[in-house]
Design an enzyme around this catalytic site. Structure first.
Site: not given
Ligand code: ARG
Length: 467
Positions: A31, A118, A163-164, A285, A291, A293, A298, A325, A330, A333
């Site tokens: 990661s 964790n 409205t509408h 454009s 144009k 835009n 948007e 966990y 992971q 993120k």
């Molecule tokens: N990269 C892991 C995550 O984002 C960190 C925690 C990993 N823990 C484990 N027991 N493999 O969640």
């Protein structure tokens, strides 16, 4: 000879393994490419953990000092681009720990005492998100304050209210801007609430059950600015409801921005022609020279889709996970970071662009005169002259039908013409039928009378300061 002696295994957990991780699996499970943005929070968490272990006597002073100064060196290396991020070290946590051990030797290996990735990652994300929420809340306040200036400037500007998407009643453009302000005010409240609930420290939960070392969870929580240690270790390492809550608040916020975007796009079209957006927020454009835009609104409207998608990703990510966990987490993120980046970018654009828009007041006024926007005012007038509302509604409906057939607004009809629909109508009707009279009549809290708009702006400025 055991297999282990001739095969290199992972330095962080290799003891139990007899062969190296498959190269594809290493890349698949890594990661670091996206979680490295947590390096500052990871290091702050590690320092707090080291300080605490020193205080409780688990780490000696020299190890703690070496750890803290080694971590400072790593910040410098990362920020100067000298740090070598390695996919083989999987994530931000192990990359930093591996480098720390290279720099300071055994003391680096002692940092992970009484801790797990964790509780480490759960801490890092909370710290990171907390800072980002603070940025978002201040961006919201800036945008809101710009809206209040615009609302004040355009309190007397009359536009058709819809409205509408059919002309309904005239409203003050400032009043419309205040509606946007209120939407954002609730968004800010949701961000505050989310921040408050997430601001507890997972440190000490370790892998899931806590740790057998003497630890001081109050101390790490205080050093990191958390309001308290998280109350349950299993919950602390496993739930990502705070990320879901942030993404939900963001989805609502983006939905608000998207509705504003839609109006900005319509209003800047040749058909409405109500506003002029600043050139710096528009593009031309390559083929059609005329144009201009409204790309930025948007795009914000379009980006709302991905933020909504991120919310659904996180809900789905969480829904079947047993305690505690799981590696699934992971995957929290990328949706979270993407949401943050999208919201921050969209707010930055809107906070600058919207208060700088120019109202084409004459066009708005003309549009408000079309579509019989003061028909309700005529009905209310007849009620004041003693007619029951339903009958008044009927009378005005007939007058409007006559206007439609002859392409004339109610205010353009003669007194005799109007009297033909009800003999209760007198000369004083024309005040009521004017756009100015219509908006001024709605003179109560939350109404569109310019006087109320100015009062509401003043009240909103106070609320913005107070919250
Ligand atoms: N990269 C892991 C995550 O984002 C960190 C925690 C990993 N823990 C484990 N027991 N493999 O969640």
């Amino acid at each position: 000879m055991s297999k282990k002696d001739d095969k290199q295994t992972n330095p962080s957990w290799g003891g139990r393994f007899s062969e190296q991780t498959d190269a594809f699996v290493e890349a698949f499970t890594a990661s670091v490419d996206f979680d490295r943005r947590l390096y500052l929070q990871d290091i702050a968490g590690s320092k707090a953990h080291a300080h605490m272990l020193q205080k409780t006597g688990v780490l000696d002073d020299s190890d703690c000092e070496a750890i803290v100064s080694g971590l400072d060196t790593i910040i410098e290396e990362i920020e100067s681009g000298r740090f070598e991020w390695r996919v083989s070290a999987e994530d931000v946590h192990m990359n930093i720990e591996a480098r720390l051990t290279e720099l300071i030797g055994d003391a680096g290996k002692r940092l992970h005492t009484g801790r797990s990735r964790n509780d480490q990652v759960a801490t890092d994300i909370r710290l990171y998100l907390r800072d980002q929420i603070d940025i978002i809340v201040s961006q919201l306040a800036e945008f809101q304050s710009g809206l209040l200036d615009l609302a004040e400037r355009e309190a007397d500007t009359i536009m058709p209210g819809f409205t509408h998407l059919q002309v309904a009643q005239p409203v003050s453009f400032g009043h419309h801007m205040l509606a946007w302000f209120e939407m954002l005010q609730r968004d800010a409240g949701r961000m505050h609430g989310c921040r408050k609930r997430m601001n507890v420290s997972p440190l000490g939960a370790a892998a899931l059950a806590g740790t057998s070392y003497p630890i001081d969870r109050q101390m790490t929580a205080a050093e990191l600015g958390f309001s308290a240690p998280a109350a349950n270790s299993l919950d602390a390492v496993s739930d990502r409801d705070f990320a879901i809550e942030f993404c939900a608040a963001s989805a609502i916020l983006m939905t608000h921005l998207s509705r504003m975007a839609e109006e900005l796009v319509m209003w800047s079209s040749a058909q409405f022609d109500f506003i002029e957006l600043p050139d710096r927020y528009c593009t031309g454009s390559s083929i059609m020279p005329q144009k201009k835009n409204p790309d930025v609104p948007e795009l914000v409207r379009g980006k709302t889709g991905r933020v909504n998608g991120n919310l659904v990703s996180l809900l789905t990510l969480m829904k079947s996970q047993p305690l505690a966990y799981n590696k699934d987490n992971q995957e929290d993120k990328e949706p979270l970071f993407d949401t943050i980046d999208t919201v921050v970018g969209s707010l930055r654009a809107f906070a600058d662009m919207v208060p700088a828009l120019q109202c084409k007041r004459d066009n708005m006024y003309k549009a408000a005169k079309q579509g019989f926007s003061t028909a309700t005012d005529l009905a209310d007038y007849l009620v004041r002259k003693g007619l029951p509302f339903r009958d008044a509604h009927e009378v005005v409906g007939k007058a409007v039908a006559h206007g439609v057939a002859n392409s004339r607004d109610l205010s353009d009809m003669t007194l005799d013409e109007l009297k033909g629909f009800s003999d209760r109508i007198d000369e004083d009707v024309f005040e009521v039928l004017s756009l100015e009279g219509s908006v001024a009549a709605r003179n109560h809290i939350g109404g569109t009378a310019p006087e109320q708009v100015r009062k509401a702006v003043a009240g909103a400025r106070q609320r913005l300061k107070g919250e």
